[in-house]
Design a protein around this motif. Structure first.
Motif, short mmCIF file in Angstrom:
data_model
loop_
_atom_site.label_atom_id
_atom_site.label_comp_id
_atom_site.label_asym_id
_atom_site.label_seq_id
_atom_site.Cartn_x
_atom_site.Cartn_y
_atom_site.Cartn_z
N ARG A 1 38.89 49.73 48.40
CA ARG A 1 39.23 48.43 47.80
C ARG A 1 40.74 48.16 47.98
NH1 ARG A 1 38.48 47.23 42.20
NH2 ARG A 1 37.46 49.23 41.93
N VAL A 2 41.54 49.22 47.82
CA VAL A 2 42.98 49.06 48.04
C VAL A 2 43.27 48.71 49.50
CG1 VAL A 2 45.24 50.20 47.97
CG2 VAL A 2 43.58 50.61 46.14
N ALA A 3 42.57 49.39 50.41
CA ALA A 3 42.78 49.12 51.84
C ALA A 3 42.42 47.66 52.16
CB ALA A 3 41.95 50.08 52.69
N LEU A 4 41.34 47.21 51.56
CA LEU A 4 40.91 45.82 51.79
C LEU A 4 41.91 44.85 51.17
CD1 LEU A 4 38.83 43.81 52.78
CD2 LEU A 4 37.48 44.25 50.74
N CYS A 5 42.35 45.19 49.97
CA CYS A 5 43.37 44.39 49.29
C CYS A 5 44.61 44.26 50.16
CB CYS A 5 43.71 45.06 47.96
SG CYS A 5 45.05 44.26 47.06
N ARG A 6 45.03 45.38 50.74
CA ARG A 6 46.22 45.39 51.59
C ARG A 6 46.00 44.50 52.82
NH1 ARG A 6 47.85 51.18 53.72
NH2 ARG A 6 45.95 50.84 54.90
N ALA A 7 44.78 44.58 53.40
CA ALA A 7 44.49 43.79 54.59
C ALA A 7 44.49 42.29 54.27
CB ALA A 7 43.14 44.21 55.18
N LEU A 8 44.03 41.93 53.05
CA LEU A 8 43.96 40.51 52.68
C LEU A 8 45.29 39.99 52.16
CD1 LEU A 8 40.47 40.50 50.90
CD2 LEU A 8 41.02 39.58 53.17
N ALA A 9 46.12 40.90 51.61
CA ALA A 9 47.38 40.49 50.99
C ALA A 9 48.28 39.76 51.97
CB ALA A 9 48.09 41.70 50.41
N VAL A 10 48.25 40.17 53.22
CA VAL A 10 49.16 39.59 54.21
C VAL A 10 48.67 38.24 54.71
CG1 VAL A 10 50.03 41.85 54.89
CG2 VAL A 10 48.06 40.90 56.10
N ALA B 1 30.74 52.42 54.90
CA ALA B 1 29.85 53.44 55.44
C ALA B 1 29.72 54.66 54.54
CB ALA B 1 30.33 53.87 56.82
N SER B 2 30.82 55.01 53.83
CA SER B 2 30.73 56.23 53.03
C SER B 2 30.82 55.93 51.54
CB SER B 2 31.84 57.19 53.46
OG SER B 2 33.08 56.52 53.45
N LEU B 3 30.42 54.72 51.15
CA LEU B 3 30.54 54.33 49.74
C LEU B 3 29.17 54.25 49.07
CD1 LEU B 3 33.25 51.52 49.94
CD2 LEU B 3 33.53 54.01 49.81
N ASP B 4 29.18 54.42 47.74
CA ASP B 4 27.92 54.30 47.00
C ASP B 4 27.60 52.80 46.82
OD1 ASP B 4 29.30 53.24 44.78
OD2 ASP B 4 29.61 55.23 43.93
N ALA C 1 31.04 45.95 45.34
CA ALA C 1 32.37 45.45 44.98
C ALA C 1 33.11 44.98 46.22
CB ALA C 1 33.16 46.55 44.27
N ILE C 2 33.01 45.76 47.29
CA ILE C 2 33.68 45.39 48.55
C ILE C 2 33.07 44.09 49.09
CG2 ILE C 2 34.02 46.07 50.97
CD1 ILE C 2 35.72 47.82 49.30
N GLU C 3 31.75 44.01 49.05
CA GLU C 3 31.08 42.83 49.60
C GLU C 3 31.46 41.56 48.82
OE1 GLU C 3 26.89 43.30 50.21
OE2 GLU C 3 27.13 44.99 51.58
N GLN C 4 31.60 41.70 47.49
CA GLN C 4 32.03 40.56 46.68
C GLN C 4 33.36 40.01 47.17
OE1 GLN C 4 30.73 38.66 44.27
NE2 GLN C 4 28.85 39.77 44.79
N ILE C 5 34.28 40.94 47.39
CA ILE C 5 35.61 40.53 47.85
C ILE C 5 35.52 39.87 49.22
CG2 ILE C 5 37.91 41.38 48.50
CD1 ILE C 5 37.38 43.70 46.45
N LEU C 6 34.66 40.45 50.09
CA LEU C 6 34.52 39.89 51.44
C LEU C 6 33.94 38.48 51.39
CD1 LEU C 6 33.28 43.02 53.46
CD2 LEU C 6 35.56 41.98 53.44
N LEU C 7 32.95 38.28 50.51
CA LEU C 7 32.35 36.95 50.39
C LEU C 7 33.41 35.93 49.96
CD1 LEU C 7 28.84 37.71 48.83
CD2 LEU C 7 29.31 36.58 51.03
N ARG C 8 34.26 36.33 48.99
CA ARG C 8 35.32 35.42 48.54
C ARG C 8 36.28 35.11 49.68
NH1 ARG C 8 35.16 38.03 43.41
NH2 ARG C 8 36.92 39.39 43.88
N ALA C 9 36.58 36.14 50.47
CA ALA C 9 37.50 35.94 51.59
C ALA C 9 36.91 34.97 52.61
CB ALA C 9 37.82 37.28 52.25
#
Lengths: 235, 256, 274
Positions: free
Chosen positions: B157-166, B178-181, B187-195
């Motif tokens: 989530r932090v890595a994604l946050c960093r990628a979107l922050a810029v 790939a390696s997440l529950d 949670a990641i997909e929610q953020i991606l949908l918003r993006a």
């Protein structure tokens, strides 16, 4: 075994007694070796980092040479530095032979390859992990190097300690370029050599124990820094 | 959204400099030690939504996104971005999330701030963007934590946050879940949908048909270094054109 | 330009270590010396007397006579105090030293384990003792380092029928080390060795070892003092060096040498000729 017990007891006695010449010798040992390590780090760290991330012809060869130089024999370094600083040598005009400055130079030559080689290894490993992420963020060149150095900073403490261990423990170089002059260039290791040659094996061993306690103290300080620094960084 | 997209696709927008996209890839080749990992890829990536890249392990998906993102240099062929932008401007408008997140050994917010400062954002603006993106990615509570103590879901989530922050126009994602529950994936997909709805273009490698169905608008199916097909998502899910993709969806091992 | 830069760096370094001789508070001279005079404690006794008198520090670099001569040849000394007369005379003849003066003497002794396996105890001739050791095949430890003691030992072997070069590594062991290290090896290996009396008396790891042979005139050990030639090496502190030598050779210096004692024994006998 009783030899060691005696040595340990007399070592404690030496320290507790605040023997002024011992304090002087410990002080000079620390000053010489720490100076050599500081200068060696200032020179070696950027070089090691540059070799880690740089790509240039002869890089592999350079790494082999630097790694081999970690095993430089102190006595050979002492001899080479002596020949340079001798009145008949090219740097005789500096008039620093048989001074702590000469000892610092010799030890610096001994520790710099250690700093370069270990720094290179740590940063190269870190670079393998971080390279894509940093390039993706548009971090290149110096900025990337600074980031990598910051990331491996705790490993670099170990690098510095390895260098210090080498410096504080060696006798071959400092006895040649320092001359083991009483009150001027006598350090722990040259004192141990001297007392051994006088047959004062007990005193020599006690000084050896003091030297080990000294190394222990420096490492303890570093461990403390390492333990508490991360908390400070996130405060 | 859709209007702007249509305008861009038709090349009717006068200010072409405003967008990197569409991206045209011509006969892209990548060789490593004499092996062609990417073997003549030609495609066109449209400006909005999420484009999924799917394929079997070793098909060349990860190499393909790295070629597009500029982390690898192609042996032949080219990626042509719209808008006549300089190389540095092109890379400044993209970011990437990797399968294994690489975070710096500092706090969550220091990681985000690092990315912002490296992308040239100045102090007052940086603080504002930091607050906004931490809020958006639900990381406000974790902001002071050292990255090293986070769970893998939090790290990603932090890595994604960093990628979107810029504030990139385009985000590459290489199997980010790939390696997440399931909870962390959601949670990641929610953020991606918003993006996506905020107008960011995503190009995402994924192995999950379900995930692709939830997020993607079109699918590029890579097979043995080539594009087996590039089709809209509905078509890909119902009537894939290539045998490889059909087998993949059916969950079968494909034998040529 | 480069040398200027190096000079600035080194002056900075010196300032930080605050020990550069050029900027030291006390004037000093550098004495290249043999180890026996230092290890016996002579300098600890003698030099403070001179420093109190003159305000000049004497910095001692104690190495084997051979190395001391070489260092002085390189100009890394003001005064030389060693014990190998012919090598010293050659040093002066070659123009590296101003003049050689006899300073003091003591003697060499052959030491060995108290059990004396080769049976040399009480022999009057040192050469006979060495011959006996060789024939018994008992272990003999040599300095092997071109020091004054080593030169003397080789001179003694020259008076026997033994070719030590050909047996080196068998019963004849060359340590290549200083007197103290060699004595430690001798006591460790139950071996015989030649040592100067001063080093032996002040040596603290004697175990069961004793002086077995002494008194042969050949075992005479003369120490000499030489000032390094300022015409050869212009930086030599000729005034300070000469003053120190003058004091050593004066009645005051000679008396100071004579009063130095270890365990109540006199170790050095002054014999300056003026």
């Amino acid at each position: 075994m009783s030899d060691f017990t005696t040595a340990f007891t007399s070592a404690i006695g030496l320290i507790a007694g605040f023997d002024t010449s011992l304090i002087e010798i410990i002080g000079l040992s620390l000053r010489v070796s720490l100076s050599a390590v500081i200068i060696g780090t200032i020179i070696g760290l950027p070089l090691g980092a540059a070799i880690a991330v740089g790509r240039f012809p002869g890089r592999e060869l350079l790494i082999i040479v630097v790694n081999a130089f970690m095993g430089l024999p102190p006595v050979v370094v002492g001899l080479i530095v002596y020949l340079q600083l001798s009145k008949s040598g090219p740097f005789g005009w500096l008039q620093i032979l048989y001074t702590p400055t000469a000892m610092i130079i010799a030890q610096m030559i001994l520790v710099t390859p250690i700093v370069i080689a270990l720094t290179r290894q740590f940063i190269e490993d870190a670079n393998a992990d971080y390279d894509e992420a940093l390039r993706s963020l548009g971090v290149h060149g110096w900025a990337k190097l600074v980031t990598l150095i910051t990331e491996v900073r705790y490993s670099l403490v170990t690098v510095v300690l390895a260098a210090f261990g080498r410096a504080i423990a060696e006798v071959g170089a400092v006895i040649i370029v320092g001359g083991n002059i009483n009150h001027v260039t006598r350090v722990m290791t040259t004192s141990i050599t001297l007392e051994t040659s006088k047959g004062n094996l007990g005193l020599a061993l006690a000084l050896g124990v003091v030297l080990m306690l000294l190394a222990l103290a420096v490492n303890a300080v570093a461990a403390t820094v390492r333990r508490f620094a991360p908390k400070a960084a996130y405060a | 959204m859709l209007d702007i997209t249509a305008a861009e696709i038709d090349g009717k927008l006068a200010d072409a400099k405003s967008s990197l996209l569409p991206l045209r890839v011509d006969d892209l080749v990548y060789e490593l030690n004499g092996v062609r990992i990417i073997d003549g890829v030609t495609l066109r990536v449209e400006p909005t939504g999420c484009t999924a890249i799917m394929g079997y392990n070793g098909a060349g998906k990860s190499v393909l996104v790295r070629l597009l993102h500029g982390l690898l240099t192609p042996s032949a062929g080219s990626c042509r971005w719209a808008g006549n932008l300089s190389a540095s401007e092109i890379s400044r408008r993209q970011s990437m999330v990797f399968q294994v997140p690489v975070l710096l050994r500092r706090s969550v917010e220091a990681n985000i701030d690092y990315a912002l400062s490296k992308r040239g954002f100045k102090a007052p603006e940086r603080a504002r963007k930091l607050e906004a993106i931490l809020h958006e990615t639900d990381l406000l509570k974790l902001r002071k934590r050292p990255a090293s103590v986070l769970s893998s879901g939090e790290r990603q989530r932090v890595a994604l946050c960093r990628a979107l922050a810029v504030e990139p126009e385009l985000v590459f994602l290489d199997e980010p879940t790939a390696s997440l529950d399931p909870a962390a994936t959601a949670a990641i997909e929610q953020i991606l949908l918003r993006a996506i709805s905020a107008g960011r273009k995503l190009i995402m490698v994924s192995q999950s048909v379900g995930q692709v169905q939830r997020l993607a608008r079109d699918v590029i199916f890579v097979h043995r270094g080539r594009i087996a097909e590039h089709t809209p998502i509905e078509e890909f899910l119902t009537t894939p054109r290539s045998a490889a993709a059909r087998a993949f969806i059916a969950g079968e091992l494909f034998e040529e | 330009m480069l040398s200027k830069l190096i000079k600035i760096i080194f002056i900075g370094l010196c300032a930080w270590t605050n020990t550069a001789p050029v900027y030291a508070d006390n004037p000093f001279i550098l004495l290249q010396s043999t180890t026996s005079t230092r290890n016996s404690g002579l300098y600890d006794y003698l030099l403070p007397i001179y420093t109190n008198l003159s305000g000049v520090d004497i910095r001692v670099v104690a190495v084997g006579t051979g190395q001391a001569l070489r260092n002085a040849r390189n100009g890394d000394a003001d005064v030389l105090l060693v014990h190998a007369k012919s090598a010293e005379e050659k040093f002066v003849a070659d123009g590296f030293g101003v003049e050689r003066f006899d300073l003091m003497y003591n003697d060499f002794v052959i030491i060995g384990p108290g059990s004396d396996p080769a049976g040399v105890r009480g022999l009057e001739l040192a050469t006979a003792a060495l011959e006996t050791i060789a024939h018994a095949g008992a272990t003999f430890v040599s300095r092997g380092d071109d020091s004054g003691t080593h030169k003397k030992e080789l001179e003694l072997w020259g008076g026997t029928t033994v070719e030590v070069d050909s047996v080196s590594g068998t019963w004849y062991l060359e340590t290549g080390s200083g007197m103290g290290a060699t004595l430690n090896i001798a006591t460790g290996k139950d071996a015989y060795t030649l040592t100067d009396r001063a080093t032996w008396i002040s040596f603290q790891n004697k175990q069961s070892f004793e002086i077995l042979v002494e008194g042969d005139p050949l075992l005479f050990n003369q120490y000499g003092v030489i000032m390094v030639n300022p015409e050869r090496h212009t930086h030599v502190k000729a005034d300070l060096g000469q003053a120190f030598i003058d004091w050593l050779l004066s009645p005051a210096g000679q008396n100071a040498i004579a009063t130095f004692r270890v365990d109540g024994q006199q170790l050095f006998y002054p014999n300056a000729k003026r």
